[in-house]
Design a protein around this motif. Structure first.
Motif, mmCIF file in Angstrom:
data_model
loop_
_atom_site.group_PDB
_atom_site.id
_atom_site.type_symbol
_atom_site.label_atom_id
_atom_site.label_comp_id
_atom_site.label_asym_id
_atom_site.label_seq_id
_atom_site.Cartn_x
_atom_site.Cartn_y
_atom_site.Cartn_z
ATOM 1 N N GLN A 92 0.827 -1.206 0.000
ATOM 2 C CA GLN A 92 0.000 0.000 0.000
ATOM 3 C C GLN A 92 0.861 1.256 0.000
ATOM 4 N N ASP A 93 1.854 1.302 0.894
ATOM 5 C CA ASP A 93 2.683 2.510 0.992
ATOM 6 C C ASP A 93 3.541 2.702 -0.253
ATOM 7 N N GLU A 97 5.159 6.091 -4.281
ATOM 8 C CA GLU A 97 6.012 6.073 -5.468
ATOM 9 C C GLU A 97 5.253 6.314 -6.772
ATOM 10 N N PHE A 98 3.921 6.390 -6.708
ATOM 11 C CA PHE A 98 3.126 6.484 -7.929
ATOM 12 C C PHE A 98 2.285 7.747 -7.905
ATOM 13 N N THR A 102 1.923 5.780 -13.347
ATOM 14 C CA THR A 102 0.850 6.770 -13.307
ATOM 15 C C THR A 102 -0.460 6.070 -13.645
ATOM 16 N N GLY A 103 -1.498 6.341 -12.872
ATOM 17 C CA GLY A 103 -2.786 5.716 -13.155
ATOM 18 C C GLY A 103 -3.847 6.224 -12.204
ATOM 19 N N TYR A 104 -4.965 5.506 -12.111
ATOM 20 C CA TYR A 104 -6.050 5.874 -11.229
ATOM 21 C C TYR A 104 -6.546 4.623 -10.525
ATOM 22 N N CYS A 105 -7.671 4.690 -9.839
ATOM 23 C CA CYS A 105 -8.002 3.669 -8.847
ATOM 24 C C CYS A 105 -8.065 2.266 -9.434
#
Length: 765
Positions: free
Chosen positions: A438-439, A444-445, A469-472
Motif C-alpha cells: 500500500q505505501d 512512489e506512484f 501513473t494511473g487511477y483507482c
C-alpha cells in the motif's frame, strides 16, 4: 434491359437496402439512447448498396466493388470519428491510430459490456464495418450470383446477433419489420426474374410479376398485421421464458459482468448526478461487490446468487465488528447492485426480492432491468474494527479453500513478480507485507486520469514498470496482483467513497457518480477480509486505524465550508472520468495538443491508402485461395481417392479454369464436345484437354476400365491444359482471376431455363 426491367431492378435494389437498413436500426437494441450511431450505420448501408448498383451498371467486377466499398467505408469512418486528424479530407497515419485505438478499446470491452451500452466510437466503427460487409455480401449474392434467398443470410445473421445480445425492448416490432422487408425483397426479385424471362404466351410479361407482387404483398401485410395484433395477446406471450439465457436457469445461477464496466457505462453522463443518498451512523465506503477471479488479464466475478429474505449469511468474517445502520435512497444509480457498508448482515427492501452471494457479500435486486429512481432500502452492517496488532499477529497459513481462489495467479510478466517480491522483502508478517504494498503505491506512484484504461498483464507492466501513473482501477488491481505474488489472498472491491455530508444533517451523505471507486481487500486468518487503500487522495474513514491513511476523497472530505483550499487552487471539479476506472478510455488516440496531420504524422492518404489497399488485396487473395483449396479438397474427398475419382477431379479443375475464359460446360454436353470447344478457344490446350476428356468419359461411364497409372496421366494433362488457359489470359486478367471469389463457389449445371431449353432441343432432335 427494358424500361420495366430497369425499374424493377431499382425497386429490388431499394428493397434490399431496406433490409440492411432494418438491420442497422436493430443495433438500437445494443446501444443506449445517447445517440450518434444510427446515421453512420445508415450512411454505410447506403454507400455499400449504392456503390454496388453503380459499379454493376458500369460493368465493373466484384473485386473492384469490394475495394470501392472498403475504401468508401474507411473514408466515412475517418470523417465521422476522426475529423481532426484529416488532411484535405483524407486520412493520415494519425487517423489510423485513432481508429485502431478505438477498435482495440471496443475489443477489450466487448466481453464485459452489457446491452444497452454506450455507443462509444469503437463499437460504432465495428458496427459500421459489419453493416458494410452485410450490405456488400447480400448485394453480390442477389444481383451478381442470382441467389436471392442466400442474399438474406448475412443480414439475418446480424439481426439474430442483435436479438441475442440486445435488450428486450422492441423485439416484436424489429422482428416484424425485418420479416416484412425480407419477404418484400424476395417478391420483388422473383417478379424481376419472371418479368425478364421468356414466357409461354405472348402478352403476359406484366401480368405474372404484377400478380406475384400483389398476392405476395397482401399475404405479407396480413401476416404482419396478425403478428402485431394477435401475437402479443396469445397465452404466455408476456411470461418469462422457460430458459433465461441472460441470467442463467431457474436455480438462480447468474454470470455477472465486470461492475467497473457496468457502473461506468451507466454513469458516464451523470458524473455530477446524485447516485444515491444514505443516512448512516458512521461514514464508510459504500461497497457494491468484489471481483475475485483473476485470469492474468482482468479481475472479474463469476458466481451463483441465491434468493434470500432480509437476513444474510455473514460469510467467513470473524473478529471485532461494529453494527452500522444505513438507509439508502437510490437516485441516478441505474444498477441492480445494492451499495452497503461492508459487511451487510440484513437488508430490508420492502417488496423487492433480492439475491445474495455469500462469498463476495454482494446483493442485487431480483429484477435485472428497470428504473431504480426512488428505491429505498435499509441495511444493517457489521463493520470490522481492526487493530494493527491483531492483524500483525494473524498467522501466515492460508487454508486451501481460500488459497485455491484468492492466491490463483496465472503467468504474468516476471518484472512484476520481481518488483512485488522486492517491495515485501523486509516485511515479516502478512499485515506488514500488505502495508508495504500500500505505501509503495501511494508514495512512489502518481494519480492521473490521462492514461489508457484496463488492468491486463500489459497494463500491469505499463503502470508498475514504465509510467507509474494511473487511477483507482490500476492501483487496486496492481495491489491485488502483487499481493497474490506475496502470498496474500486478495480481491478488488468496487463501490463508492463516502460522498458529501449534508450541511443540515451530519449523518446524511450525498453520493455522486464522481465518487465511484475501487480498492483492494486482503484476507487474514482469523479476521477475514480487510480493506486497504493504495490510491493517493483516497481514504476510508473506517480503515484509518489499520491502514494509517486518513479519511479522504477527491475534492476533499467533509463539509466544503471547512475546506481552506480555494477552487482555483483545487482545480476543476472532478468528473466520473477522474474517479471511476475509465474503461472506455480516451479516443483521441494521442496528444490532444498535437496539430492534426502535423509532424511525422502528416503523410496524406495516398501512400497510406496504397499500403492499406495492398494489405486488403493480399488478405483477400489468401482468403480466396484458401476457399478454393478447401473446395478442391472437399471435391476430391467426395469423388474418392481411387483412380476414377482422381481422373474426374482433374477434369473438374480444367472446367473450373475454362470458366475464366467464358467456356462453360453445357447441361447436356459430353466430355468430348466440351473438349472440342475448349480446344478451339485455346489451341495450346488441344492435345491435353482431348486426352483428359477421353479419360474422364471412361471414368464417368466405365470406371472399372480406368487403370491406376491413368490418374497420374490425368493430373499431368490437367496441369498442361490449365497452364495453357492461363497463358491465354493477360497479366491483369490473371490477377483478377486470383481475386475472384466465384472460384470458390460450386457451379450449377446451367439455370433452370437453360436446362429446360436443352431438354426441349434434345427432344426435338
Amino acid at each position: 434491359m427494358s424500361p420495366a426491367g430497369g425499374l424493377r431492378l431499382v425497386v429490388a435494389e431499394l428493397a434490399l437496402f431496406a433490409v440492411t437498413a432494418t438491420v442497422a436500426v436493430g443495433f438500437g437494441r445494443l446501444f443506449d439512447d445517447s445517440g450518434g450511431w444510427l446515421v453512420p450505420l445508415l450512411l454505410t448501408a447506403a454507400l455499400a448498396h449504392g456503390a454496388g448498383a453503380l459499379l454493376r451498371r458500369l460493368g465493373v467486377g466484384v473485386v473492384l466493388q469490394l475495394a470501392a466499398v472498403a475504401l468508401g467505408t474507411a473514408l466515412v469512418i475517418s470523417w465521422i470519428h476522426a475529423p481532426d486528424t484529416l488532411r484535405y479530407l483524407l486520412p493520415t497515419s494519425e487517423t489510423l491510430r485513432v481508429v485502431a485505438g478505438a477498435l482495440d478499446e471496443a475489443l477489450m470491452l466487448y466481453p464485459e459490456a452489457r446491452a444497452p451500452t454506450e455507443p462509444i466510437a469503437g463499437f460504432v466503427i465495428a458496427s459500421m464495418i459489419g453493416v458494410a460487409v452485410v450490405a456488400t455480401m447480400s448485394d453480390i449474392a442477389a444481383f451478381r450470383l442470382g441467389a436471392e434467398i442466400q442474399a438474406l443470410i448475412p443480414p439475418l445473421t446480424v439481426f439474430v446477433f442483435c436479438s441475442v445480445l440486445g435488450a428486450g425492448d422492441g423485439r416484436i416490432t424489429a422482428t416484424i419489420a425485418f420479416t416484412v422487408f425480407a419477404f418484400g425483397f424476395v417478391l420483388v426479385v422473383r417478379a424481376l426474374t419472371r418479368g425478364t424471362a421468356a414466357t409461354w404466351l405472348p402478352g403476359d410479361d406484366d401480368r405474372g410479376p404484377v400478380a406475384l407482387v400483389r398476392l405476395g404483398g397482401s399475404l405479407t401485410a396480413v401476416a404482419a398485421l396478425a403478428a402485431m395484433l394477435v401475437g402479443p395477446s396469445l397465452p404466455g406471450a408476456g411470461d418469462e421464458g422457460l430458459w433465461t439465457w441472460r441470467g442463467g436457469g431457474g436455480d438462480g445461477s447468474r454470470i455477472v459482468v465486470n461492475p467497473l464496466v457496468d457502473i461506468r457505462s451507466r454513469l458516464v453522463n451523470q458524473s455530477s448526478e446524485v447516485a444515491f443518498t444514505v443516512e448512516s451512523s458512521e461514514p464508510s465506503y459504500w461497497r457494491t461487490m468484489a471481483l475475485d477471479d483473476f485470469d492474468g488479464q482482468t479481475f472479474t466475478l463469476e458466481t451463483t446468487f441465491r434468493t434470500v429474505g432480509g437476513t444474510l449469511l455473514r460469510g467467513d468474517r470473524s473478529g471485532s465488528t461494529t453494527p452500522v445502520e444505513q438507509h439508502f435512497e437510490i437516485g441516478a444509480l441505474a444498477s441492480p447492485y445494492l451499495p452497503a457498508a461492508y459487511q451487510a448482515a440484513r437488508i430490508d427492501t420492502g417488496d423487492e426480492a433480492i439475491r445474495w452471494d455469500d462469498r463476495t457479500s454482494t446483493a442485487l435486486l431480483e429484477r435485472e432491468e428497470g428504473a431504480y429512481d426512488g428505491l429505498e432500502y435499509r441495511v444493517e452492517s457489521l463493520v470490522g474494527v481492526h487493530d494493527p496488532e491483531d492483524l500483525r499477529a494473524a498467522p501466515d497459513e492460508v487454508p486451501s479453500s481460500i488459497a485455491d481462489r484468492y492466491l490463483e495467479l496465472p503467468e504474468i510478466d516476471q518484472r512484476v513478480v520481481e518488483l512485488a517480491e522486492s517491495v515485501v522483502a523486509d516485511a515479516d508478517t502478512p499485515y506488514d507485507r500488505a502495508l508495504a504494498l500500500q505505501d509503495f503505491l501511494r508514495d512512489e506512484f502518481e494519480y492521473s486520469v490521462e492514461v489508457q484504461p484496463g488492468h491486463s498483464d500489459s497494463e500491469l507492466v505499463r503502470f508498475l514498470i514504465e509510467d507509474r501513473t494511473g487511477y483507482c482501477e490500476q492501483f487496486s488491481a496492481s495491489f491485488a496482483a502483487m499481493a497474490r505474488v506475496a502470498g496474500l489472498p486478495s480481491r478488488v472491491a468496487v463501490g463508492f467513497t463516502v460522498g458529501e455530508p449534508s450541511p443540515t444533517d451530519p449523518d446524511r451523505y450525498v453520493v455522486r457518480g464522481e465518487h465511484a471507486h475501487a480498492w483492494p481487500e486482503v484476507w487474514f486468518q482469523g479476521v477475514g477480509w480487510v480493506p486497504f487503500e493504495p490510491t493517493p487522495g483516497r481514504g476510508d474513514p473506517r480503515s484509518e486505524r489499520h491502514t494509517g491513511v486518513a479519511a479522504d476523497q477527491e475534492g476533499g472530505f467533509g463539509d466544503s465550508a471547512t475546506t481552506t483550499t480555494t477552487e482555483a487552487e483545487q482545480g476543476p471539479t472532478p468528473t466520473l472520468d477522474d474517479t471511476l476506472p475509465d474503461v472506455f478510455g480516451d479516443l483521441s488516440g494521442g496528444d490532444a495538443s498535437a496539430t492534426p496531420g502535423g509532424g511525422d504524422d502528416g503523410l496524406p492518404t495516398p501512400l497510406i491508402a496504397i499500403a492499406a489497399a495492398a494489405g486488403v488485396l493480399a488478405c483477400w487473395a489468401m482468403l480466396v485461395a484458401s476457399a478454393v483449396g478447401l473446395r478442391r479438397w472437399v471435391r476430391r474427398r467426395r469423388l474418392g481417392t481411387h483412380p476414377p475419382g482422381l481422373v474426374l477431379a482433374a477434369w473438374a479443375e480444367v472446367t473450373d479454369a475454362a470458366r475464366s475464359i467464358a467456356v462453360r460446360p453445357g447441361p447436356t454436353e459430353t466430355h468430348r464436345e466440351f473438349a472440342a470447344r475448349l480446344a478451339a478457344a485455346v489451341r495450346d490446350a488441344d492435345s491435353p484437354v482431348r486426352t483428359l476428356a477421353e479419360m474422364a468419359s471412361t471414368a464417368r461411364y466405365a470406371p472399372d476400365l480406368v487403370l491406376d497409372d491413368e490418374a497420374t496421366q490425368a493430373n499431368g494433362a490437367a496441369r498442361l491444359a490449365t497452364a495453357a488457359i492461363r497463358a491465354a489470359r493477360s497479366r491483369s486478367q490473371r490477377v483478377a482471376d486470383r481475386l475472384d471469389p466465384r472460384r470458390a463457389l460450386p457451379h450449377r449445371r446451367g439455370t433452370r431455363r437453360q436446362r429446360r431449353h436443352a431438354v426441349l432441343t434434345q427432344w426435338a432432335r
